[in-house]
Design a protein around this motif. Structure first.
Motif, PDB file in Angstrom:
ATOM      1  N   VAL A 254      -0.342   1.785   2.046  1.00 19.03           N
ATOM      2  CA  VAL A 254      -0.013   0.596   1.215  1.00 19.03           C
ATOM      3  C   VAL A 254      -0.834  -0.300   0.951  1.00 19.03           C
ATOM      4  O   VAL A 254      -1.191  -0.805  -0.549  1.00 19.03           O
ATOM      5  N   PRO A 255      -1.800  -0.759   1.816  1.00 15.32           N
ATOM      6  CA  PRO A 255      -2.958  -1.593   1.467  1.00 15.32           C
ATOM      7  C   PRO A 255      -3.756  -1.288   0.367  1.00 15.32           C
ATOM      8  O   PRO A 255      -4.195  -1.895  -0.646  1.00 15.32           O
TER       9      PRO A 255
ATOM     10  N   ARG B 274      -4.993   9.308  -3.916  1.00 24.40           N
ATOM     11  CA  ARG B 274      -5.422   9.671  -2.884  1.00 24.40           C
ATOM     12  C   ARG B 274      -5.929   8.603  -1.863  1.00 24.40           C
ATOM     13  O   ARG B 274      -7.071   8.149  -2.135  1.00 24.40           O
ATOM     14  N   THR B 275      -5.388   8.355  -0.581  1.00 21.77           N
ATOM     15  CA  THR B 275      -5.896   7.212  -0.098  1.00 21.77           C
ATOM     16  C   THR B 275      -6.662   7.697   1.225  1.00 21.77           C
ATOM     17  O   THR B 275      -7.200   6.946   1.969  1.00 21.77           O
TER      18      THR B 275
ATOM     19  N   SER C 162      -5.462  -8.763   2.518  1.00 19.04           N
ATOM     20  CA  SER C 162      -5.067  -8.042   3.799  1.00 19.04           C
ATOM     21  C   SER C 162      -3.555  -7.654   3.945  1.00 19.04           C
ATOM     22  O   SER C 162      -2.772  -8.817   3.828  1.00 19.04           O
ATOM     23  N   ALA C 163      -3.115  -6.513   4.110  1.00 16.21           N
ATOM     24  CA  ALA C 163      -1.736  -6.199   4.236  1.00 16.21           C
ATOM     25  C   ALA C 163      -1.423  -5.435   5.638  1.00 16.21           C
ATOM     26  O   ALA C 163      -2.164  -4.581   5.789  1.00 16.21           O
TER      27      ALA C 163
ATOM     28  N   TRP D 136      -9.533   6.680   6.830  1.00 20.06           N
ATOM     29  CA  TRP D 136     -10.548   6.332   6.009  1.00 20.06           C
ATOM     30  C   TRP D 136     -10.480   4.687   5.642  1.00 20.06           C
ATOM     31  O   TRP D 136     -11.662   4.395   5.239  1.00 20.06           O
ATOM     32  N   ASN D 137      -9.653   4.114   5.605  1.00 24.76           N
ATOM     33  CA  ASN D 137      -9.650   2.781   5.463  1.00 24.76           C
ATOM     34  C   ASN D 137     -10.508   1.966   6.374  1.00 24.76           C
ATOM     35  O   ASN D 137     -11.472   1.319   5.945  1.00 24.76           O
TER      36      ASN D 137
END
Length: 491
Positions: free
Chosen positions: A15-16, A140-141, A274-275, A380-381
């Motif tokens: 989601v972020p 793709r996150t 930021s979430a 990955w984030n």
């Protein structure tokens, strides 16, 4: 007028980045409908002010759909196949109604949806939009290197690397992922492949289907930069007609132009967008203020990783033994069920040497001058946020794309060390000392991290590759809108 519907998989890691892309598209003057499941949206509302802020924008709205699961269901990400199946079978018509209201009238008087940006791991987002002739782009996150590894699974099955042979040598190089033959080991393959016992394994089938879907979208959007993953992107371009690398999204969001006069969008900082599914404990920032530059080890294993109490104790002793102060994120659900009680000595010594929080404002933590190292699960984030901040990493991946990411961090980008499959206290202590102390290895890692940070930041600045690619993405979306309206007028 272009109207984009964004539909992520309902999880912390997905989601972020979707929210960041959504705000960027909103800044570009597009209408934005952001779809969350009801359960995920309630959790984000309870913990993240970003949701309220974005909901107040002129052309930005949230819509929710049920996920079909009971209220008491924990919805653990490790059970993602069950979540996906529930969405596919029980949420289809709700999603269809958002794409095209049955009565033909949008409740807010907005134009029809002209493009969907769907999660590349969420087939529902693609399938229903295709049925309704709405153009779809896929986001793709995860990293490009992991996406390519996923796409190579059929080849890995053919070469016998998957399923893993009994008593397989985990350090043996695999030859089924083009461009990675010289450094990718069996233990570096996507973590979800480790448990497959046969080619009929449901997880393998899902991963292959998701990879096959890449070619079905009008474009593939990726939260990465060309300078970071250029060789892998050249392989992906052989299967995807158009790829837009627009990362790091958090940096692009800080840099992307001024607001349009008709948009009520304020310049956002990384912190304000930021979430999180958990309430951030911002007291840790004050704790960081009391420490010298590059002296603190930041430890976070993300939103999914689960560890045993024994592993927790090993990490704890390793961190204490390193002699460095540490900020450690320990989620309420991080320790294996039935094993939740933290050791008493951990709680006591933490007050002397460390700071423990349930969740931290990670982008701000990594940007803090006192942080000198990130012990991470290699999601990955988190990986990209650490690269942006120029903070060297110690990688301890848990599952999914994290095994691939950690190998690239240590072997390709050389901005960290890879500790996968190990967590003994002596190993943890040694890794922390190697990265944090002033020896040759630590100096080289800090130098490489600073250089990589500079490159990806430049990519997100005006004139940089990610900045330019985002503008091309907006033009592409607008062109789809024009084609839709022209098609309607010609009928």
């Amino acid at each position: 007028m272009a109207h984009v519907l964004l539909f992520p998989f309902p999880a912390q890691g997905h989601v972020p980045p979707f929210l960041k892309l959504a705000e960027l598209l909103s800044r570009a003057g597009l209408f934005i409908t952001f779809v969350n499941t009801e359960h995920a949206h309630r959790r984000f509302l309870a913990s993240s002010p970003t949701i309220d802020r974005l909901a107040g924008l002129q052309r930005f709205r949230f819509r929710t759909i049920p996920d079909g699961l009971g209220e008491e269901d924990p919805r653990l990400f490790v059970h993602f196949l069950r979540i996906l199946e529930s969405l596919r079978t029980r949420s289809r018509e709700h999603y269809r109604e958002l794409l095209a209201p049955e009565d033909g009238h949008d409740p807010d008087g907005w134009p029809p949806v002209t493009c969907v940006v769907g999660d590349g791991m969420l087939s529902l987002a693609l399938e229903v939009a295709e049925e309704m002739d709405v153009p779809v782009m896929l986001l793709r996150t995860s990293s490009a290197c992991s996406v390519w590894a996923y796409y190579s699974i059929p080849k890995l099955v053919e070469t016998g690397d998957i399923p893993f042979p009994e008593k397989a040598d985990m350090d043996e190089l695999v030859q089924g992922v083009a461009g990675m033959e010289s450094f990718l080991r069996r233990r570096d393959l996507p973590g979800l492949t480790r448990h497959a016992k046969s080619v009929a394994d449901p997880t393998l089938k899902f991963l292959m289907t998701a990879s096959e879907n890449l070619a079905r979208g009008r474009a593939l959007i990726m939260n990465t930069a060309e300078c970071l993953e250029s060789p892998v992107l050249s392989h992906l371009s052989s299967i995807c007609r158009v790829i837009y690398t627009v990362g790091p999204l958090q940096t692009l969001l800080q840099n992307f132009g001024s607001c349009r006069p008709d948009q009520d969008v304020s310049n956002s900082t990384a912190a304000s967008n930021s979430a999180s599914l958990w309430q951030e404990d911002r007291s840790c920032l004050k704790w960081l203020d009391s420490h010298p530059n590059k002296s603190v080890v930041y430890v976070s294993f993300g939103s999914v990783t689960v560890v045993s109490r024994e592993a927790l104790v090993e990490f704890w002793h390793g961190l204490v033994g390193s002699g460095r102060p540490f900020l450690w994120v320990i989620r309420p659900d991080m320790v294996e069920a039935g094993d939740e009680t933290a050791p008493a000595e951990l709680e006591t010594a933490a007050r002397e040497r460390g700071c423990l929080v349930a969740w931290a404002p990670q982008e701000e933590v990594l940007a803090h001058p006192s942080v000198g190292c990130f012990l991470t699960h290699s999601g990955w984030n988190s990986t990209l946020e650490s690269i942006v901040a120029g903070v060297p990493m110690i990688c301890w991946p848990f599952f999914a794309d994290q095994q691939v990411n950690s190998r690239f961090v240590g072997e390709v980008w050389k901005v960290g060390v890879d500790m996968k499959d190990l967590c003994g206290r002596s190993v943890v202590e040694g890794m922390v000392r190697k990265v944090m102390d002033g020896g040759e290895v630590g100096e080289e890692l800090r130098k490489s991290a600073a250089e990589m940070s500079h490159m990806v930041r430049i990519a997100a600045e005006e004139g940089g590759s990610s900045y330019t690619n985002f503008q091309k993405l907006v033009d592409h979306i607008k062109s789809l809108s024009s084609q839709k309206y022209q098609g309607s007028s010609n009928k």
